[in-house]
Design a protein around this motif. Structure first.
Motif, PDB file in Angstrom:
ATOM      1  N   LEU A 129       0.847  -1.190   0.000  1.00 42.73           N
ATOM      2  CA  LEU A 129       0.000   0.000   0.000  1.00 42.73           C
ATOM      3  C   LEU A 129       0.880   1.236   0.000  1.00 42.73           C
ATOM      4  N   LYS A 130       0.565   2.170  -0.886  1.00 42.99           N
ATOM      5  CA  LYS A 130       1.216   3.480  -0.894  1.00 42.99           C
ATOM      6  C   LYS A 130       0.242   4.461  -0.273  1.00 42.99           C
ATOM      7  N   GLU A 131       0.716   5.186   0.710  1.00 37.93           N
ATOM      8  CA  GLU A 131      -0.195   5.992   1.522  1.00 37.93           C
ATOM      9  C   GLU A 131       0.322   7.419   1.679  1.00 37.93           C
ATOM     10  N   PHE A 132      -0.591   8.370   1.518  1.00 34.22           N
ATOM     11  CA  PHE A 132      -0.249   9.789   1.660  1.00 34.22           C
ATOM     12  C   PHE A 132      -1.218  10.432   2.639  1.00 34.22           C
ATOM     13  N   ASP A 134      -2.655  13.881   3.753  1.00 33.14           N
ATOM     14  CA  ASP A 134      -2.767  15.241   3.229  1.00 33.14           C
ATOM     15  C   ASP A 134      -2.525  16.288   4.308  1.00 33.14           C
ATOM     16  N   LEU A 135      -2.800  15.938   5.559  1.00 33.30           N
ATOM     17  CA  LEU A 135      -2.635  16.887   6.662  1.00 33.30           C
ATOM     18  C   LEU A 135      -1.170  17.070   7.035  1.00 33.30           C
ATOM     19  N   THR A 136      -0.462  15.948   7.167  1.00 30.77           N
ATOM     20  CA  THR A 136       0.945  16.009   7.589  1.00 30.77           C
ATOM     21  C   THR A 136       1.908  16.051   6.397  1.00 30.77           C
ATOM     22  N   GLN A 137       1.359  15.902   5.183  1.00 29.55           N
ATOM     23  CA  GLN A 137       2.169  15.891   3.967  1.00 29.55           C
ATOM     24  C   GLN A 137       3.209  14.770   3.980  1.00 29.55           C
ATOM     25  N   SER A 138       2.849  13.657   4.623  1.00 34.30           N
ATOM     26  CA  SER A 138       3.782  12.530   4.712  1.00 34.30           C
ATOM     27  C   SER A 138       3.374  11.424   3.751  1.00 34.30           C
ATOM     28  N   PHE A 139       4.377  10.758   3.169  1.00 28.69           N
ATOM     29  CA  PHE A 139       4.155   9.676   2.212  1.00 28.69           C
ATOM     30  C   PHE A 139       4.893   8.440   2.701  1.00 28.69           C
ATOM     31  N   GLU A 140       4.198   7.292   2.743  1.00 29.93           N
ATOM     32  CA  GLU A 140       4.815   6.050   3.198  1.00 29.93           C
ATOM     33  C   GLU A 140       4.364   4.884   2.334  1.00 29.93           C
ATOM     34  N   THR A 141       5.204   3.856   2.293  1.00 37.24           N
ATOM     35  CA  THR A 141       4.876   2.612   1.613  1.00 37.24           C
ATOM     36  C   THR A 141       4.896   1.484   2.629  1.00 37.24           C
ATOM     37  N   PHE A 142       3.859   0.645   2.605  1.00 38.39           N
ATOM     38  CA  PHE A 142       3.738  -0.450   3.568  1.00 38.39           C
ATOM     39  C   PHE A 142       3.618  -1.775   2.844  1.00 38.39           C
ATOM     40  N   GLN A 143       4.452  -2.745   3.232  1.00 38.40           N
ATOM     41  CA  GLN A 143       4.278  -4.115   2.748  1.00 38.40           C
ATOM     42  C   GLN A 143       3.502  -4.888   3.809  1.00 38.40           C
ATOM     43  N   LEU A 144       2.380  -5.473   3.414  1.00 42.90           N
ATOM     44  CA  LEU A 144       1.513  -6.184   4.342  1.00 42.90           C
ATOM     45  C   LEU A 144       1.475  -7.660   3.957  1.00 42.90           C
ATOM     46  N   ASN A 145       1.592  -8.526   4.967  1.00 43.55           N
ATOM     47  CA  ASN A 145       1.823  -9.949   4.705  1.00 43.55           C
ATOM     48  C   ASN A 145       0.734 -10.887   5.212  1.00 43.55           C
ATOM     49  N   THR A 146      -0.241 -10.351   5.928  1.00 43.12           N
ATOM     50  CA  THR A 146      -1.294 -11.201   6.490  1.00 43.12           C
ATOM     51  C   THR A 146      -2.631 -10.459   6.469  1.00 43.12           C
ATOM     52  N   HIS A 153      -4.451  -2.296   9.515  1.00 41.99           N
ATOM     53  CA  HIS A 153      -3.962  -1.091   8.843  1.00 41.99           C
ATOM     54  C   HIS A 153      -5.135  -0.242   8.342  1.00 41.99           C
ATOM     55  N   LEU A 154      -6.085  -0.875   7.683  1.00 42.74           N
ATOM     56  CA  LEU A 154      -7.236  -0.133   7.164  1.00 42.74           C
ATOM     57  C   LEU A 154      -8.122   0.382   8.292  1.00 42.74           C
ATOM     58  N   GLU A 155      -8.223  -0.379   9.351  1.00 43.88           N
ATOM     59  CA  GLU A 155      -9.037   0.025  10.497  1.00 43.88           C
ATOM     60  C   GLU A 155      -8.468   1.284  11.155  1.00 43.88           C
ATOM     61  N   ASN A 156      -7.157   1.452  11.076  1.00 42.36           N
ATOM     62  CA  ASN A 156      -6.491   2.568  11.749  1.00 42.36           C
ATOM     63  C   ASN A 156      -6.203   3.759  10.833  1.00 42.36           C
ATOM     64  N   LEU A 157      -6.747   3.750   9.629  1.00 43.80           N
ATOM     65  CA  LEU A 157      -6.571   4.902   8.740  1.00 43.80           C
ATOM     66  C   LEU A 157      -7.212   6.150   9.340  1.00 43.80           C
ATOM     67  N   HIS A 158      -6.602   7.299   9.067  1.00 42.17           N
ATOM     68  CA  HIS A 158      -7.176   8.572   9.484  1.00 42.17           C
ATOM     69  C   HIS A 158      -7.961   9.186   8.319  1.00 42.17           C
ATOM     70  N   ASP A 159      -8.791  10.170   8.639  1.00 40.49           N
ATOM     71  CA  ASP A 159      -9.612  10.809   7.606  1.00 40.49           C
ATOM     72  C   ASP A 159      -8.774  11.450   6.504  1.00 40.49           C
ATOM     73  N   ASN A 160      -7.558  11.854   6.850  1.00 40.15           N
ATOM     74  CA  ASN A 160      -6.705  12.536   5.873  1.00 40.15           C
ATOM     75  C   ASN A 160      -5.803  11.590   5.083  1.00 40.15           C
ATOM     76  N   ASP A 161      -5.898  10.300   5.357  1.00 43.33           N
ATOM     77  CA  ASP A 161      -5.050   9.329   4.665  1.00 43.33           C
ATOM     78  C   ASP A 161      -5.663   8.949   3.314  1.00 43.33           C
ATOM     79  N   ILE A 162      -4.832   8.989   2.289  1.00 37.95           N
ATOM     80  CA  ILE A 162      -5.207   8.507   0.962  1.00 37.95           C
ATOM     81  C   ILE A 162      -4.249   7.360   0.636  1.00 37.95           C
ATOM     82  N   PHE A 163      -4.793   6.219   0.209  1.00 33.09           N
ATOM     83  CA  PHE A 163      -3.896   5.099  -0.091  1.00 33.09           C
ATOM     84  C   PHE A 163      -4.218   4.520  -1.457  1.00 33.09           C
ATOM     85  N   GLU A 164      -3.240   3.794  -1.955  1.00 33.73           N
ATOM     86  CA  GLU A 164      -3.389   3.106  -3.237  1.00 33.73           C
ATOM     87  C   GLU A 164      -2.742   1.740  -3.122  1.00 33.73           C
ATOM     88  N   ILE A 165      -3.448   0.709  -3.589  1.00 31.82           N
ATOM     89  CA  ILE A 165      -2.854  -0.622  -3.661  1.00 31.82           C
ATOM     90  C   ILE A 165      -1.920  -0.658  -4.864  1.00 31.82           C
TER      91      ILE A 165
END
Length: 199
Positions: A129-132, A134-146, A153-165
């Protein structure tokens, strides 16, 4: 000022957020499958963590696997021996110390269990998942295995998080056929078809 990868995630037709249809569908596939022990706990909202003990016709019996549950008969009188630990649909765990406690936990869990699980598809791991934010202007990539990692991860997303598989990914259907997914629209179409055709 965004870098190229951040701009692609923000502008992609495959981006999603915590309340997107895609997010709900991925969670319904990755939710903890707690239905295998419904025979004992009478709920798909949580399962009881192995090992634990039950009374079968007043005789103690250890439950250490799903196979132990399959060997039980619906003609037998079954009682849970407390304490036990419940694993909820969202993978959180809770100690249950009595029958009264069990009924309360079950009632609260069932009330909050608003996900329709899809046990007809499985995600082939790992996925990225590639995640941005918008509030903190931070970009991260996460490898998820289970499934647990994806759901939490999806349960803990914030309102300002935008992600892409990061596509392609692969899903396994109920016949163990591997299906290549190249976009959110692919994912949604395969999900909807699986619910119609799952045995």
């Amino acid at each position: 000022c965004y870098n190229d990868e951040e701009v692609q995630t923000l502008q992609s037709e495959n981006n999603a957020h915590r309340n997107s249809e895609l997010t709900k569908l991925v969670k319904s596939i990755s939710v903890h499958n707690a239905s295998f022990d419904d025979f004992i706990d009478n709920t798909s909202c949580f399962s009881i963590k192995f090992p634990y003990q039950i009374q079968v016709n007043s005789e103690p019996r250890n439950i250490t696997s799903e196979q132990d549950i399959l060997e039980l008969s619906n003609t037998e009188q079954i009682e849970i021996v407390y304490p036990v630990k419940a694993i909820f649909y969202n993978y959180e765990e809770h100690n249950i110390v009595s029958g009264t406690d069990f009924n309360l936990v079950k009632s609260v869990c069932d009330e909050n269990f608003n996900i329709q699980p899809n046990y007809c598809l499985d995600i082939q791991y790992p996925i990225v998942l590639k995640e941005f934010n918008d509030l903190t202007q931070s970009f991260e990539t996460f490898q998820l295995n289970t499934d647990r990692q994806v759901f939490r991860h999806l349960e803990n997303l914030h309102d300002n998080d935008i992600f892409e598989i990061e596509y392609p990914i692969f899903l396994l259907d109920s016949s163990s056929n591997s299906i290549q997914i190249n976009s959110n629209s692919d994912f949604i179409a395969v999900f909807n078809e699986s619910q119609q055709n799952c045995e």
